[in-house]
Design an enzyme around this catalytic site. Structure first.
Site, PDB file in Angstrom:
ATOM      1  N   SER A 255       0.585  -0.267   9.974  1.00 30.56           N
ATOM      2  CA  SER A 255      -0.754   0.298   9.783  1.00 30.56           C
ATOM      3  C   SER A 255      -1.089   1.255  10.931  1.00 30.56           C
ATOM      4  CB  SER A 255      -1.813  -0.815   9.711  1.00 30.56           C
ATOM      5  OG  SER A 255      -1.655  -1.708  10.803  1.00 30.56           O
TER       6      SER A 255
ATOM      7  N   ASP B  72       6.644  -4.673  13.046  1.00 30.51           N
ATOM      8  CA  ASP B  72       6.749  -4.362  11.614  1.00 30.51           C
ATOM      9  C   ASP B  72       7.898  -3.380  11.379  1.00 30.51           C
ATOM     10  OD1 ASP B  72       5.682  -4.933   9.165  1.00 30.51           O
ATOM     11  OD2 ASP B  72       3.847  -3.734   9.423  1.00 30.51           O
TER      12      ASP B  72
ATOM     13  N   LYS C 147       8.728  -8.222  10.998  1.00 27.54           N
ATOM     14  CA  LYS C 147       8.142  -8.453   9.670  1.00 27.54           C
ATOM     15  C   LYS C 147       8.691  -7.412   8.716  1.00 27.54           C
ATOM     16  CE  LYS C 147       3.680  -7.402   8.508  1.00 27.54           C
ATOM     17  NZ  LYS C 147       3.888  -6.498   7.355  1.00 27.54           N
TER      18      LYS C 147
ATOM     19  N   GLU D 286      -1.195 -10.568   1.264  1.00 34.49           N
ATOM     20  CA  GLU D 286      -2.209  -9.506   1.349  1.00 34.49           C
ATOM     21  C   GLU D 286      -2.827  -9.248  -0.030  1.00 34.49           C
ATOM     22  OE1 GLU D 286      -1.190  -5.962   3.524  1.00 34.49           O
ATOM     23  OE2 GLU D 286      -2.952  -4.885   2.790  1.00 34.49           O
TER      24      GLU D 286
HETATM   25  O1  KIV Z   1       0.749  -3.133   9.023  1.00 30.89           O
HETATM   26  C1  KIV Z   1      -0.107  -4.027   9.080  1.00 30.89           C
HETATM   27  O2  KIV Z   1      -1.105  -3.943   9.792  1.00 30.89           O
HETATM   28  C2  KIV Z   1       0.108  -5.213   8.248  1.00 30.89           C
HETATM   29  C3  KIV Z   1      -0.990  -6.232   8.208  1.00 30.89           C
HETATM   30  C4  KIV Z   1      -2.096  -5.763   7.370  1.00 30.89           C
HETATM   31  C5  KIV Z   1      -0.487  -7.555   7.782  1.00 30.89           C
HETATM   32  O3  KIV Z   1       1.110  -5.315   7.611  1.00 30.89           O
END
Ligand code: KIV
Length: 295
Positions: free
Chosen positions: A61, A99, A129, A198
């Site tokens: 994000s 991420d 993640k 989500e």
């Molecule tokens: O990228 C992000 O911020 C996310 C969260 C919303 C879980 O994947």
């Protein structure tokens, strides 16, 4: 808005202890809510640390909130690693999850392991993640087998939002809810230590959470998940792009930032800043010699 936090961090909590995977699993077992937030730089990591969250996600994000891309898709691994390394420097006790960006893990197990290793070696992440079930569950298993903890992410998965029909809630028919369930169980089976749900109906999450052994962190998935995650900039009101309905705002920091910068600009233009208290002096004799030297 008050300049001080409405709910100060309770001193009775003592010094925070490092979050570990067993401690996280224990939290689910004891029914203790897990707190996760995103962070993308050194100051936001320090805020997360001082506010004593359990987990910090360097979410993709950040592509939108700090890098200004229109979606999470364009962000590169190198850009994510730079954000994650800055967060690492500001963080002590929360577990740090990086991420994996779109295009950095889907092609093969080898690609997924290599990217995950970069997040651990170059940015100091504790875990990574990835989004979706299906082949992503296979990639998760490969990364876990390589010794890196993995968090899954099902429901609305922004990296593939186009294929899902846009940024909309998922699992709203029995068939789609079963698909979310299948993905979640496949990720658990693959060895993920936790999963993000989500934007799925609260009642679907409520059915799934007790059936899953691993902690479920919700964002737009209702109150029955084992924990919650929010995007730093949404929570604090720093980002004023489209905010989904689940993004509760706890502060309006951007308007305070704009007000501060606008006041500075006005004072520079009016001559009210700087004043004597913001300036340095020089001994009078030295100054005189300086002027003679100049002449
Ligand atoms: O990228 C992000 O911020 C996310 C969260 C919303 C879980 O994947």
């Amino acid at each position: 808005m008050s300049a001080t936090p409405r709910i100060p961090v309770p001193e009775s909590l003592g010094d925070p202890v490092p979050m570990t995977l067993p401690r996280l699993a224990e939290k689910k077992r004891l029914g203790e809510p897990i707190v996760m937030i995103t962070a993308y730089d050194y100051p936001s990591a320090q805020v997360a640390q001082e506010a004593r969250v359990d987990l910090v996600l360097v979410g993709d994000s950040g592509a939108m909130t700090v890098l200004g891309y229109p979606s999470t898709v364009p962000v590169s691994t190198d850009e994510m690693l730079m954000l994650a390394a800055a967060v690492r420097r500001g963080l002590k006790t929360p577990l740090l999850v990086g991420d994996l960006p779109f295009g950095s893990y889907e092609a093969s197990d080898e690609q997924a392991i290599a990217t995950a290793q970069r997040f651990v070696k170059e940015a100091g992440c504790d875990a990574v993640k990835l989004e979706r079930g299906g082949t992503s569950a296979q990639r998760a298993r490969a990364i876990v087998d390589a010794g890196i903890p993995v968090m899954g992410h099902v429901g609305l998965t922004p990296q593939t939002a186009t294929a899902l029909g846009g940024y909309r809630a998922q699992g709203r028919t029995s068939e789609r809810a079963l698909a979310v369930a299948r993905d979640a169980f496949a990720l658990q089976e693959a060895g993920c230590f936790s999963i993000v749900f989500e934007a799925i109906p609260a009642s679907v999450a409520e059915e799934l959470v007790p059936r899953l052994e691993i902690p479920v962190i919700g964002i737009g998935a209702g109150p029955a998940t084992d924990g919650q995650v929010l995007v730093f900039h949404d929570l604090l009101g720093i980002y004023d792009g489209h905010a989904p309905r689940f993004a509760k705002r706890y502060a309006e920091v951007k308007s305070q930032m704009v007000a501060g910068v606008a006041e500075y600009a006005a004072e520079v233009r009016s001559g009210a800043f700087p004043t004597a208290e913001h300036t340095y002096s020089i001994d009078e004799d030295e100054f005189e010699r300086f002027r003679v030297g100049l002449a």
